[in-house]
Design a protein around this motif. Structure first.
Motif, PDB file in Angstrom:
ATOM      1  N   ASP B 534       0.843  -1.233   0.076  1.00 12.50           N
ATOM      2  CA  ASP B 534       0.042   0.029   0.029  1.00 12.50           C
ATOM      3  C   ASP B 534       0.979   1.100   0.021  1.00 12.50           C
ATOM      4  O   ASP B 534       1.642   1.614   0.913  1.00 12.50           O
ATOM      5  CB  ASP B 534      -0.741   0.031   1.123  1.00 12.50           C
ATOM      6  CG  ASP B 534      -1.905   0.821   1.108  1.00 12.50           C
ATOM      7  OD1 ASP B 534      -1.791   2.025   0.633  1.00 12.50           O
ATOM      8  OD2 ASP B 534      -2.973   0.896   1.906  1.00 12.50           O
ATOM      9  N   LEU B 535       0.928   1.760  -1.099  1.00 10.70           N
ATOM     10  CA  LEU B 535       2.021   2.910  -1.399  1.00 10.70           C
ATOM     11  C   LEU B 535       2.043   4.122  -0.481  1.00 10.70           C
ATOM     12  O   LEU B 535       2.962   4.370   0.168  1.00 10.70           O
ATOM     13  CB  LEU B 535       2.326   3.414  -2.831  1.00 10.70           C
ATOM     14  CG  LEU B 535       3.173   2.530  -3.700  1.00 10.70           C
ATOM     15  CD1 LEU B 535       3.097   3.349  -5.115  1.00 10.70           C
ATOM     16  CD2 LEU B 535       4.415   2.790  -3.274  1.00 10.70           C
ATOM     17  N   ASP B 536       0.727   4.502  -0.049  1.00 14.51           N
ATOM     18  CA  ASP B 536       0.374   5.673   0.947  1.00 14.51           C
ATOM     19  C   ASP B 536       1.067   5.117   2.045  1.00 14.51           C
ATOM     20  O   ASP B 536       1.826   6.229   2.603  1.00 14.51           O
ATOM     21  CB  ASP B 536      -1.031   5.887   0.937  1.00 14.51           C
ATOM     22  CG  ASP B 536      -1.689   6.384  -0.339  1.00 14.51           C
ATOM     23  OD1 ASP B 536      -0.954   6.901  -1.183  1.00 14.51           O
ATOM     24  OD2 ASP B 536      -2.870   6.459  -0.536  1.00 14.51           O
ATOM     25  N   VAL B 537       0.519   4.214   2.716  1.00 14.35           N
ATOM     26  CA  VAL B 537       1.318   3.814   4.029  1.00 14.35           C
ATOM     27  C   VAL B 537       2.606   3.620   4.044  1.00 14.35           C
ATOM     28  O   VAL B 537       3.585   3.920   4.977  1.00 14.35           O
ATOM     29  CB  VAL B 537       0.481   2.698   4.395  1.00 14.35           C
ATOM     30  CG1 VAL B 537       0.679   2.605   5.996  1.00 14.35           C
ATOM     31  CG2 VAL B 537      -1.132   2.794   4.268  1.00 14.35           C
ATOM     32  N   ALA B 538       3.094   3.009   2.966  1.00 17.78           N
ATOM     33  CA  ALA B 538       4.531   2.849   2.974  1.00 17.78           C
ATOM     34  C   ALA B 538       5.353   3.846   2.813  1.00 17.78           C
ATOM     35  O   ALA B 538       6.322   4.115   3.606  1.00 17.78           O
ATOM     36  CB  ALA B 538       4.855   1.854   1.740  1.00 17.78           C
ATOM     37  N   LEU B 539       4.986   5.020   2.203  1.00 16.73           N
ATOM     38  CA  LEU B 539       5.803   6.320   2.268  1.00 16.73           C
ATOM     39  C   LEU B 539       5.635   6.854   3.483  1.00 16.73           C
ATOM     40  O   LEU B 539       6.679   7.466   3.873  1.00 16.73           O
ATOM     41  CB  LEU B 539       5.075   7.149   1.147  1.00 16.73           C
ATOM     42  CG  LEU B 539       5.447   6.990  -0.250  1.00 16.73           C
ATOM     43  CD1 LEU B 539       4.638   7.807  -1.172  1.00 16.73           C
ATOM     44  CD2 LEU B 539       7.019   7.366  -0.576  1.00 16.73           C
ATOM     45  N   ARG B 540       4.543   6.799   3.863  1.00 19.24           N
ATOM     46  CA  ARG B 540       4.293   7.482   5.498  1.00 19.24           C
ATOM     47  C   ARG B 540       5.151   6.996   6.428  1.00 19.24           C
ATOM     48  O   ARG B 540       6.177   7.622   7.204  1.00 19.24           O
ATOM     49  CB  ARG B 540       2.941   7.315   5.694  1.00 19.24           C
ATOM     50  CG  ARG B 540       2.420   8.532   6.780  1.00 19.24           C
ATOM     51  CD  ARG B 540       0.936   8.330   7.348  1.00 19.24           C
ATOM     52  NE  ARG B 540       0.292   8.111   6.140  1.00 19.24           N
ATOM     53  CZ  ARG B 540      -1.068   7.523   6.158  1.00 19.24           C
ATOM     54  NH1 ARG B 540      -1.384   6.939   7.288  1.00 19.24           N
ATOM     55  NH2 ARG B 540      -1.914   7.281   5.145  1.00 19.24           N
ATOM     56  N   SER B 541       5.382   5.423   6.299  1.00 18.31           N
ATOM     57  CA  SER B 541       6.284   4.733   7.089  1.00 18.31           C
ATOM     58  C   SER B 541       7.648   5.294   6.898  1.00 18.31           C
ATOM     59  O   SER B 541       8.522   5.146   7.784  1.00 18.31           O
ATOM     60  CB  SER B 541       6.067   3.390   6.870  1.00 18.31           C
ATOM     61  OG  SER B 541       5.275   2.769   8.081  1.00 18.31           O
ATOM     62  N   TRP B 542       8.016   5.051   5.792  1.00 15.82           N
ATOM     63  CA  TRP B 542       9.480   5.547   5.490  1.00 15.82           C
ATOM     64  C   TRP B 542       9.733   6.675   6.138  1.00 15.82           C
ATOM     65  O   TRP B 542      10.770   7.268   6.486  1.00 15.82           O
ATOM     66  CB  TRP B 542       9.529   5.592   3.913  1.00 15.82           C
ATOM     67  CG  TRP B 542      11.052   5.848   3.480  1.00 15.82           C
ATOM     68  CD1 TRP B 542      11.410   6.870   2.770  1.00 15.82           C
ATOM     69  CD2 TRP B 542      11.847   4.828   3.620  1.00 15.82           C
ATOM     70  NE1 TRP B 542      12.940   6.786   2.611  1.00 15.82           N
ATOM     71  CE2 TRP B 542      12.912   5.628   3.126  1.00 15.82           C
ATOM     72  CE3 TRP B 542      12.213   3.587   4.307  1.00 15.82           C
ATOM     73  CZ2 TRP B 542      14.496   5.000   3.016  1.00 15.82           C
ATOM     74  CZ3 TRP B 542      13.574   3.072   4.234  1.00 15.82           C
ATOM     75  CH2 TRP B 542      14.428   3.603   3.529  1.00 15.82           C
ATOM     76  N   ILE B 543       8.809   7.934   5.885  1.00 14.11           N
ATOM     77  CA  ILE B 543       9.109   9.002   6.307  1.00 14.11           C
ATOM     78  C   ILE B 543       9.357   9.226   7.877  1.00 14.11           C
ATOM     79  O   ILE B 543      10.235   9.876   8.429  1.00 14.11           O
ATOM     80  CB  ILE B 543       7.974  10.246   5.957  1.00 14.11           C
ATOM     81  CG1 ILE B 543       8.037  10.364   4.508  1.00 14.11           C
ATOM     82  CG2 ILE B 543       8.141  11.383   6.592  1.00 14.11           C
ATOM     83  CD1 ILE B 543       6.781  11.117   4.254  1.00 14.11           C
ATOM     84  N   ASP B 544       8.193   8.531   8.525  1.00 15.78           N
ATOM     85  CA  ASP B 544       8.357   8.250   9.933  1.00 15.78           C
ATOM     86  C   ASP B 544       9.810   7.645  10.349  1.00 15.78           C
ATOM     87  O   ASP B 544      10.442   8.236  11.473  1.00 15.78           O
ATOM     88  CB  ASP B 544       7.428   7.187  10.500  1.00 15.78           C
ATOM     89  CG  ASP B 544       6.081   7.763  10.590  1.00 15.78           C
ATOM     90  OD1 ASP B 544       6.126   9.152  10.438  1.00 15.78           O
ATOM     91  OD2 ASP B 544       5.104   7.171  10.828  1.00 15.78           O
ATOM     92  N   PHE B 545      10.337   6.845   9.676  1.00 13.45           N
ATOM     93  CA  PHE B 545      11.488   6.148  10.068  1.00 13.45           C
ATOM     94  C   PHE B 545      12.604   7.169   9.765  1.00 13.45           C
ATOM     95  O   PHE B 545      13.620   7.205  10.936  1.00 13.45           O
ATOM     96  CB  PHE B 545      11.731   4.858   8.972  1.00 13.45           C
ATOM     97  CG  PHE B 545      12.889   4.346   9.214  1.00 13.45           C
ATOM     98  CD1 PHE B 545      13.338   3.643  10.426  1.00 13.45           C
ATOM     99  CD2 PHE B 545      13.778   4.218   8.160  1.00 13.45           C
ATOM    100  CE1 PHE B 545      14.507   2.959  10.602  1.00 13.45           C
ATOM    101  CE2 PHE B 545      15.107   3.598   8.156  1.00 13.45           C
ATOM    102  CZ  PHE B 545      15.406   3.180   9.652  1.00 13.45           C
ATOM    103  N   LYS B 546      12.553   7.764   8.637  1.00 16.26           N
ATOM    104  CA  LYS B 546      13.754   8.893   8.413  1.00 16.26           C
ATOM    105  C   LYS B 546      13.781   9.913   9.477  1.00 16.26           C
ATOM    106  O   LYS B 546      14.971  10.280   9.890  1.00 16.26           O
ATOM    107  CB  LYS B 546      13.493   9.523   7.021  1.00 16.26           C
ATOM    108  CG  LYS B 546      14.043   8.515   6.059  1.00 16.26           C
ATOM    109  CD  LYS B 546      15.400   8.400   5.646  1.00 16.26           C
ATOM    110  CE  LYS B 546      15.913   7.987   4.653  1.00 16.26           C
ATOM    111  NZ  LYS B 546      17.256   7.385   4.643  1.00 16.26           N
ATOM    112  N   SER B 547      12.643  10.253  10.005  1.00 17.97           N
ATOM    113  CA  SER B 547      12.291  11.279  10.926  1.00 17.97           C
ATOM    114  C   SER B 547      12.744  10.852  12.631  1.00 17.97           C
ATOM    115  O   SER B 547      12.732  11.335  13.138  1.00 17.97           O
ATOM    116  CB  SER B 547      11.327  12.228  11.177  1.00 17.97           C
ATOM    117  OG  SER B 547      10.259  11.326  11.254  1.00 17.97           O
ATOM    118  N   GLY B 548      13.107   9.405  12.286  1.00 13.09           N
ATOM    119  CA  GLY B 548      13.586   9.033  13.692  1.00 13.09           C
ATOM    120  C   GLY B 548      12.267   8.566  14.685  1.00 13.09           C
ATOM    121  O   GLY B 548      12.449   8.102  15.748  1.00 13.09           O
ATOM    122  N   SER B 549      11.116   8.503  14.117  1.00 13.03           N
ATOM    123  CA  SER B 549      10.049   8.062  15.165  1.00 13.03           C
ATOM    124  C   SER B 549       9.757   6.342  14.501  1.00 13.03           C
ATOM    125  O   SER B 549      10.159   5.889  13.501  1.00 13.03           O
ATOM    126  CB  SER B 549       8.894   8.713  14.875  1.00 13.03           C
ATOM    127  OG  SER B 549       8.617   9.153  13.659  1.00 13.03           O
TER     128      SER B 549
END
Lengths: 272, 759
Positions: B534-549
């Motif tokens: 699910d691309l939407d969620v995957a992107l959101r997850s990636w951003i979360d990860f990059k920002s350290g959460s």
């Protein structure tokens, strides 16, 4: 096995003594269960002091308390832990249950029936003689810390086919049945918690007794001690007794006009 | 008749009852066994015997079989609700009507008796109702030459028809006033009298509105029940008594083994709502039950007993107020406050007045009375109660002392001061006294307990349904009796052969059904493991990860075929006309019934493929006394041999009373937990029945039934095989119908229709 970062548990220590009014010999019984590290289940209607009791016992035993509020969307990974991506690749992150088992804490799963049944089975190996937690994703078998204990709570009043514990889960626990305290004790709790006058506390308890007798006759659940505390707090802040009771005791629990009328009448009768 | 199992001893008794009945009307004979089964479950042997006797009397009246049928059907309910003794009252009424020109109204009278008795609740109330009717009849039955009554009462049939509706909003007293108004004003205008009693004239409605006052016990019964449970941990049957018909003295509340008796209606008083008044009455009775000990009354004089009652009542009230301080305001508002000098002891007996003042002073700290004796006793009373609850004997001693202390010669006078001495929330204290020489009290004679309907009813009793009368725009309550049962069975192979015959069609349908299935896919997001990213969620997850959460690992989604959630009931019209052969081409001599069988089999098969719960039932009717509803397939029953067997045994006969059957099918369908509920009605003609002359009546009733179903969230759809259906079908079903002109094509049309409807 104690890892260097067991200080992680310090944040879970209960700092100040929580107020808890024992109803029977539950404190001694819990201590006995803890001595043998037996898993404990705490049952009872909402707002009768289950969580407060567990918090109090953790403080009394000087143990850190890891609390997990269970919900429908919770997966086993939310309890046990999961792999995360890291700049160096992947990294394992312990879940709350794993933290408690690894470093030795009381793990408290609140309202466990809210979690799906396939989630709750992960606690099985921790709750019998094995006292282990296999992390299959990581390929690790955690042997529970000697101080670790598991406590769960649930409200049997839901009476829903979907929301009950499996027998195989239930039969791993020793149990406490909680109910609303008797009138004197409950009034004492209100006085202790909110500083309200004893006479007013007794009147509030009388109103609650009315509602509890209507359980099953149109009410799913009686007025809890927690709501009584709210009402007492409002009154302590100068809200008129009737308004406070209506706000804290009547409106939250029912939409049924007949029951509302009866409860409001009971309030009028008690606060003359 | 319906073939439900019966009590084994019933057939022998049935024969005896049949002999006792001695009635040769054919329909009576047919329904009799069912009625007896129902009656013996509710009335007990003596009651049943009286019931049969009464039916015999009705049979011999020479009024046709209608009254007998109605009586046989309705009485078990009435008798069970009001007790056996009421039969005599009712039969007296019937005999009375028979002697006047109003004999034709006997049927109407018996017809509404069941709904009326449900609102009346007690025997006395029924007596008042009957007296009201009798009075009305006597006054409105016309005479030409002065002596003999020759013309039937014009308004009586209307009054009887309206009685159930009226009694829902009026007390019996209100009904009497309303009737009285109508008789007085329209005695000599037969047509306007009819209008009045059928509630059509404006003043009729206005008087009705006027008579409806006060708070009815029936309206607040649940609140009072909750009050008893919640505040007093008690529960009791609340029985109303009528306050309007007592002329000598106002009845007081009381309680006995059968329940707490309360006035049927109370008005708001200054400072106290009627509801609080009811609550005060209940609280006082509960107090007696909780704290009073019965006393032996034989050795005390009436004055002494009265004083004991006043003291004991005051003790109970004091204890009540101790439990709920808020009660004081209500009790004081209801308690009279007698003025100190209101009674002249030289001419009048003042004991009641003294005791009422004392009673007031015991409850009201600010009573303001100056009498020293009164103050002395108030003090002693409160000292007795200071340490605890005290008890009844203590109060009795205090009371006897009081009577002795304050005795005056004038207490014996016949003229008694009553003003301001009656306390309306207190009961009559009959529970407080025990008489050693008992046996001649009135209650001892009618102490016979009402029988509880403990016998399980054998088989299914008939269900009663209302019917819509479009002319009066109202329901005729309990008008139709519907008997339900399982349809008879035959060889299942017949149906299999039919299906085989339509193998090609089945193949075609299967393609359609397969098209129907994949449409209802549902995407499930937030899955840790799934079929797609699910691309939407995957992107959101990636951003979360990059920002350290903590990233959400549930980045996949998958699909699920959502189950269709449709419950279907197929209602088959099994009336006589189904036996006609199909005239238009292609039918090769088949009857409509056979074609329906084929069509229903195919439809049931198709629905089975889709997995929707389906129920099939057939209906026909033989007058309103006998609508049959036959189950062919239940919702959870699989499409197997049992169902096929029943379908193979389909037989047609009698008429089409559609409304009742639809209401009955609707009550099963409404109980299903499905998102969509569909009722398919397969019929070949207009609703009709042999006992209805008016063509529109049953059409309007069916239309009303459709409206009711619509309100309950049930979608009705009619498949009509009547080529002339256009004339009426839209009136009933609105736009939800299809007329199939080419009946031979029904087998393929029906499943297609269903598929189209549920796509």
């Amino acid at each position: 096995m104690t890892a260097p970062d067991s200080s992680i548990l310090n944040q879970y220590l209960v700092g100040k003594e929580p107020f808890y009014q024992p109803q029977h010999d539950e404190v001694a019984l819990f201590e006995a269960a803890y001595r043998r590290r037996l898993p404990v289940m705490v049952k009872g209607p909402t707002g009768c002091g289950k969580s407060r009791f567990v918090e109090f016992m953790a403080w009394r035993l000087g143990m850190p308390l890891v609390t997990v509020a269970c919900n429908e969307d919770m997966t086993a990974a939310d309890l046990v832990g999961r792999w995360l991506l890291d700049k160096d690749g992947t990294r394992w992150q312990d879940g709350p249950l794993t933290v408690a088992a690894r470093y030795g804490a009381i793990c408290y799963l609140d309202e466990i029936v809210e979690a799906r049944q396939d989630t709750t089975v992960v606690i099985h190996p921790l709750t019998d003689h094995r006292r282990t937690l296999p992390l299959d994703k990581k390929g690790e078998l955690i042997r529970a810390h000697p101080d670790f204990q598991l406590v769960i709570s649930y409200n049997p009043g839901y009476q829903s086919l979907m929301k009950d514990l499996k027998q195989s889960t239930k039969q791993r626990f020793t149990g406490f049945e909680f109910d609303y305290p008797n009138a004197e004790l409950e009034a004492g709790i209100l006085v202790q918690e909110t500083g309200v006058a004893p006479s007013i506390a007794a009147q509030l308890v009388a109103v609650a007794a009315t509602a509890r007798r209507l359980k099953g006759h149109g009410l799913d659940e009686g007025i809890s001690t927690r709501l009584l505390v709210y009402a007492a707090m409002l009154m302590d802040d100068g809200v008129a007794p009737r308004a406070a009771c209506r706000m804290a005791l009547v409106q939250p629990i029912t939409d049924d006009a007949d029951i509302r009328a009866t409860l409001e009448h009971a309030i009028d009768m008690a606060f003359a | 008749m319906t073939d439900h199992p019966r009590d084994p001893s019933l057939p022998s008794r049935l024969a005896a009852y049949r002999k006792q009945l001695d009635c040769r009307f054919p329909w009576v004979g047919e329904v009799f066994s069912d009625c007896i089964a129902k009656a013996s479950a509710r009335l007990g042997p003596a009651g049943v015997s009286a019931y049969v006797d009464a039916a015999r009397v009705l049979c011999k009246l020479g009024r046709g079989e209608e009254p007998v049928l109605i009586f046989l059907e309705e009485w078990p309910d009435v008798g069970a609700a009001l007790g056996d003794g009421t039969l005599e009252m009712v039969m007296q009424m019937v005999q009375f009507m028979q002697r006047t020109p109003n004999g034709n109204a006997i049927g109407g009278f018996l017809q509404t008796l069941a709904p009326v008795s449900r609102t009346l609740l007690s025997r006395e109330q029924l007596g008042h109702y009957l007296n009201t009717l009798r009075d009305m009849m006597e006054r409105t039955t016309g005479s030409i030459h002065g002596h003999h009554q020759t013309h039937p009462s014009p308004g009586l049939p209307e009054l009887l028809r309206q009685a159930p509706t009226l009694l829902q909003s009026l007390t019996v007293d209100g009904l009497r006033n309303w009737v009285d108004y109508g008789v007085r004003n329209y005695l000599h205008h037969p047509e306007r009298q009819k209008d009045f009693f059928s509630l059509q004239s404006a003043d009729s409605r206005a008087v009705l509105q006027r008579e409806r006052h006060g708070t009815l016990l029936a309206d607040v019964e649940r609140k009072l029940d909750l009050y008893l449970r919640g505040l007093w941990q008690d529960s009791e049957v609340l029985v109303p008594y009528s306050t309007a018909f007592a002329t000598l003295r106002t009845p007081q509340p009381y309680y006995d083994a059968l329940g707490m008796r309360l006035p049927d209606v109370l008005d708001d008083l200054p400072g106290v709502s009627a509801l609080d008044h009811y609550r005060a009455i209940l609280a006082h009775m509960v107090g007696h039950r909780r704290w009073s000990i019965p006393q032996t009354a034989d050795n005390w004089s009436p004055f002494q007993r009265m004083a004991v009652e006043f003291f004991e009542d005051a003790r109970i009230d004091t204890l009540l107020i101790r439990t709920y301080p808020g009660l004081r305001a209500i009790l004081l508002a209801l308690h009279p406050k007698p003025a100190e000098g209101a009674c002249d002891p030289e001419t009048t007996s003042c004991l009641r007045h003294r005791l009422a003042m004392l009673s007031r002073a015991l409850l009201d700290p600010e009573h303001g009375y100056r009498n020293p004796v009164l103050h002395d006793f108030v003090g002693r009373f409160h000292r007795e109660l200071a340490g605890g609850n005290a008890d009844t004997p203590t109060m009795a001693r205090l009371a006897l002392d009081y009577v002795t202390t304050t005795r005056r010669q004038s207490d014996q006078f016949a003229k008694v001061h009553f003003a301001d001495t009656e306390i309306s929330y207190r009961d009559d204290n009959r529970g407080l006294w025990r008489f050693i020489e008992s046996g001649d009290e009135e209650e001892a004679f009618d102490a016979e307990q009402r029988k509880s309907p403990d016998l399980e009813t054998q088989g299914l009793p008939p269900r009663h349904y209302p019917e819509w009368d479009y002319q009066s725009q109202s329901y005729r309550p309990d008008w139709v009796s519907l008997y339900e049962g399982l349809h008879a069975s035959a060889a299942a192979a017949t149906i299999d052969q039919l299906l085989l015959k339509h193998a090609a069609l089945a193949k075609h349908l299967k393609r359609l059904l397969d098209l129907l299935k994949p449409q209802d896919k549902v995407r499930i997001r937030y899955q840790e493991e799934g079929s797609e990213l699910d691309l939407d969620v995957a992107l959101r997850s990636w951003i979360d990860f990059k920002s350290g959460s903590t990233p959400d690992p549930r980045i996949n989604m998958s699909h699920r075929t959502a189950g269709r959630d449709i419950a279907v009931t197929l209602l088959l019209d099994l009336s006589e006309s189904l036996n006609e052969p199909v005239k238009t081409g292609g039918g090769d001599g088949q009857t409509v019934l056979q074609l329906s069988q084929e069509a229903v089999s195919l439809l049931a098969w198709s629905i089975e493929q889709l997995g929707d719960p389906l129920a099939i039932a057939g209906f026909n009717s033989n007058t309103r006394h006998e609508v049959r509803y036959l189950h062919i397939k239940g919702f959870s029953e699989p499409w197997g041999d049992a169902v096929k067997g029943r379908l193979a045994a389909l037989q047609a006969g009698y008429s089409t009373r559609m409304g009742a059957a639809m209401r009955h099918a609707g009550h099963y369908l409404a109980a299903r937990k499905a998102d969509k509920k569909l009722m398919l009605v397969l019929t070949d003609g207009r609703p009709s029945d042999v006992d209805v002359q008016d063509d529109r009546l049953l059409i309007e009733d069916a239309r009303q039934a459709v409206k009711e179903l619509d309100r309950d969230g049930i979608f009705t759809y009619c498949i009509s095989l009547d080529p002339h259906a256009d004339a009426y079908v839209a009136d009933i079903f609105g736009r939800q119908y299809t007329v199939i002109d080419h009946i031979a094509r029904l087998p393929e049309k029906l499943p297609e229709l269903f598929i189209a409807l549920t796509r």
